[in-house]
Design a protein around this motif. Structure first.
Motif, PDB file in Angstrom:
ATOM      1  N   GLU A   1      10.075  -1.940  -1.630  1.00 23.24           N
ATOM      2  CA  GLU A   1       8.933  -2.799  -1.975  1.00 23.24           C
ATOM      3  C   GLU A   1       9.374  -4.235  -2.223  1.00 23.24           C
ATOM      4  N   LYS A   2      10.466  -4.404  -2.928  1.00 20.36           N
ATOM      5  CA  LYS A   2      10.945  -5.765  -3.197  1.00 20.36           C
ATOM      6  C   LYS A   2      11.322  -6.495  -1.907  1.00 20.36           C
ATOM      7  N   GLU A   3      11.858  -5.757  -0.951  1.00 22.10           N
ATOM      8  CA  GLU A   3      12.289  -6.369   0.317  1.00 22.10           C
ATOM      9  C   GLU A   3      11.121  -6.627   1.272  1.00 22.10           C
ATOM     10  N   GLN A   4      10.141  -5.725   1.287  1.00 19.89           N
ATOM     11  CA  GLN A   4       9.110  -5.780   2.322  1.00 19.89           C
ATOM     12  C   GLN A   4       7.714  -6.101   1.802  1.00 19.89           C
ATOM     13  N   GLY A   5       7.484  -5.951   0.515  1.00 18.25           N
ATOM     14  CA  GLY A   5       6.148  -6.169  -0.036  1.00 18.25           C
ATOM     15  C   GLY A   5       5.778  -7.641  -0.121  1.00 18.25           C
ATOM     16  N   ALA A   6       4.473  -7.889  -0.296  1.00 19.63           N
ATOM     17  CA  ALA A   6       3.971  -9.261  -0.398  1.00 19.63           C
ATOM     18  C   ALA A   6       3.192  -9.500  -1.685  1.00 19.63           C
ATOM     19  N   TYR A   7       2.774  -8.436  -2.355  1.00 20.50           N
ATOM     20  CA  TYR A   7       1.915  -8.563  -3.542  1.00 20.50           C
ATOM     21  C   TYR A   7       2.783  -8.772  -4.780  1.00 20.50           C
ATOM     22  N   GLY A   8       2.601  -9.914  -5.412  1.00 22.80           N
ATOM     23  CA  GLY A   8       3.460 -10.290  -6.529  1.00 22.80           C
ATOM     24  C   GLY A   8       3.560  -9.250  -7.630  1.00 22.80           C
ATOM     25  N   PRO A   9       2.422  -8.747  -8.161  1.00 27.43           N
ATOM     26  CA  PRO A   9       2.507  -7.745  -9.227  1.00 27.43           C
ATOM     27  C   PRO A   9       3.212  -6.463  -8.798  1.00 27.43           C
TER      28      PRO A   9
ATOM     29  N   ALA B   1      13.083   6.958  -6.726  1.00 28.71           N
ATOM     30  CA  ALA B   1      12.128   5.918  -7.121  1.00 28.71           C
ATOM     31  C   ALA B   1      12.749   4.534  -6.981  1.00 28.71           C
ATOM     32  N   ILE B   2      14.010   4.411  -7.317  1.00 28.14           N
ATOM     33  CA  ILE B   2      14.698   3.123  -7.188  1.00 28.14           C
ATOM     34  C   ILE B   2      14.781   2.706  -5.725  1.00 28.14           C
ATOM     35  N   ASP B   3      15.065   3.661  -4.837  1.00 32.37           N
ATOM     36  CA  ASP B   3      15.090   3.346  -3.402  1.00 32.37           C
ATOM     37  C   ASP B   3      13.726   2.833  -2.936  1.00 32.37           C
ATOM     38  N   MET B   4      12.656   3.489  -3.369  1.00 39.98           N
ATOM     39  CA  MET B   4      11.303   3.067  -3.009  1.00 39.98           C
ATOM     40  C   MET B   4      10.994   1.678  -3.551  1.00 39.98           C
ATOM     41  N   ALA B   5      11.435   1.423  -4.779  1.00 40.80           N
ATOM     42  CA  ALA B   5      11.189   0.123  -5.394  1.00 40.80           C
ATOM     43  C   ALA B   5      11.957  -0.988  -4.680  1.00 40.80           C
ATOM     44  N   LYS B   6      13.161  -0.681  -4.243  1.00 33.91           N
ATOM     45  CA  LYS B   6      13.945  -1.678  -3.507  1.00 33.91           C
ATOM     46  C   LYS B   6      13.273  -2.025  -2.174  1.00 33.91           C
TER      47      LYS B   6
ATOM     48  N   VAL C   1       0.838  -1.201   0.000  1.00 35.72           N
ATOM     49  CA  VAL C   1       0.000   0.000   0.000  1.00 35.72           C
ATOM     50  C   VAL C   1       0.873   1.252   0.000  1.00 35.72           C
ATOM     51  N   ALA C   2       1.878   1.281   0.861  1.00 34.60           N
ATOM     52  CA  ALA C   2       2.775   2.438   0.944  1.00 34.60           C
ATOM     53  C   ALA C   2       3.518   2.656  -0.375  1.00 34.60           C
ATOM     54  N   PHE C   3       3.919   1.572  -1.012  1.00 34.73           N
ATOM     55  CA  PHE C   3       4.621   1.661  -2.296  1.00 34.73           C
ATOM     56  C   PHE C   3       3.739   2.332  -3.339  1.00 34.73           C
ATOM     57  N   ALA C   4       2.502   1.875  -3.471  1.00 38.85           N
ATOM     58  CA  ALA C   4       1.595   2.443  -4.470  1.00 38.85           C
ATOM     59  C   ALA C   4       1.233   3.881  -4.133  1.00 38.85           C
ATOM     60  N   GLN C   5       0.929   4.149  -2.868  1.00 39.75           N
ATOM     61  CA  GLN C   5       0.538   5.501  -2.474  1.00 39.75           C
ATOM     62  C   GLN C   5       1.691   6.494  -2.584  1.00 39.75           C
ATOM     63  N   GLY C   6       2.911   6.021  -2.445  1.00 40.98           N
ATOM     64  CA  GLY C   6       4.065   6.900  -2.597  1.00 40.98           C
ATOM     65  C   GLY C   6       4.501   7.054  -4.038  1.00 40.98           C
ATOM     66  N   MET C   7       4.460   5.956  -4.796  1.00 44.01           N
ATOM     67  CA  MET C   7       4.969   6.001  -6.163  1.00 44.01           C
ATOM     68  C   MET C   7       4.034   6.754  -7.103  1.00 44.01           C
ATOM     69  N   ILE C   8       2.739   6.791  -6.809  1.00 40.58           N
ATOM     70  CA  ILE C   8       1.811   7.520  -7.685  1.00 40.58           C
ATOM     71  C   ILE C   8       2.155   9.013  -7.744  1.00 40.58           C
ATOM     72  N   PRO C   9       2.231   9.727  -6.609  1.00 41.88           N
ATOM     73  CA  PRO C   9       2.626  11.143  -6.709  1.00 41.88           C
ATOM     74  C   PRO C   9       4.059  11.327  -7.185  1.00 41.88           C
ATOM     75  N   HIS C  10       4.919  10.363  -6.896  1.00 40.93           N
ATOM     76  CA  HIS C  10       6.309  10.438  -7.363  1.00 40.93           C
ATOM     77  C   HIS C  10       6.334  10.412  -8.894  1.00 40.93           C
TER      78      HIS C  10
END
Length: 207
Positions: free
Chosen positions: A174-182, A167-172, A59-68
């Motif tokens: 997500e890869k480490e802490q996220g659970a949603y495959g897509p 953006a790369i930091d945010m994506a990293k 959720v945090a990844f999507a909510q942060g990356m959209i305005p980014h």
């Protein structure tokens, strides 16, 4: 004599009856196997997979990356009216083409999860209060908006490198802490594509 002649006839009748019984049994067996199979196919729900789950990091990844992403698009929209070079214009179009569909995708995720979708264009942040790495502050955007020609190109590329790195930091994360495959797959794509664009922009600045 009559009794003896009737024996073959009785045997034949018995064989016929047995054959008929086997045929009926076979038909009944066929019907019984097809019906449960059909029922199972229509009533059994698919098993849950890892990609069906999400957590707060997603959720945090999507909510942060959209305005980014929206801010990157706003910066890219400035290119046409600020005398940018053809190379910078081409890069800006590539950024918009990649990030607009990603915004749409992340918006659908948040809506499906019942989470808030960020509004606005990614602008209006102070220099230090956005909470997202690589976001430009109001003063940065104003300086970019006042630049023209080569000065604009240099400032755009320098800012966009920093923006991409955030953006790369945010994506990293997500890869480490996220659970949603897509979402994790999108994070991986962002890392790959924006790392390549950073290399390109550094080459453009050097040239």
């Amino acid at each position: 004599m009559n009794t003896n002649r009737s024996l073959p006839r009785r045997a034949a009748l018995a064989a016929t009856a047995a054959t008929a019984g086997l045929v009926l049994a076979a038909c009944g067996s066929s019907d019984s196997t097809s019906t449960p199979g059909t029922t199972a196919a229509t009533t059994t729900a698919p098993a849950s997979t890892e990609a069906d789950r999400h957590n707060q990091a997603d959720v945090a990844f999507a909510q942060g990356m959209i305005p980014h992403h929206r801010q990157a698009i706003v910066m890219s929209d400035m290119v046409e009216s600020h005398g940018a070079s053809d190379e910078v214009k081409e890069l800006a179009e590539k950024i918009k083409k990649a990030q607009k569909p990603e915004i749409d995708t992340m918006t659908r995720w948040l809506e499906a999860w019942g989470e808030k979708v960020p509004t606005g264009t990614g602008m209006g942040h102070g220099d230090d209060d956005s909470g997202m790495p690589g976001m430009m502050g109001d003063q940065d955007i104003n300086r970019l908006g006042n630049a023209k020609g080569n000065a604009f190109d240099t400032m755009f590329l320098t800012m966009m490198i920093e923006h991409h790195e955030g953006a790369i930091d945010m994506a990293k994360t997500e890869k480490e802490q996220g659970a949603y495959g897509p979402a994790k797959a999108l994070a991986d794509s962002i890392i790959t594509s924006q790392t390549a664009e950073i290399a390109l922009m550094r080459t453009m600045l050097a040239g």
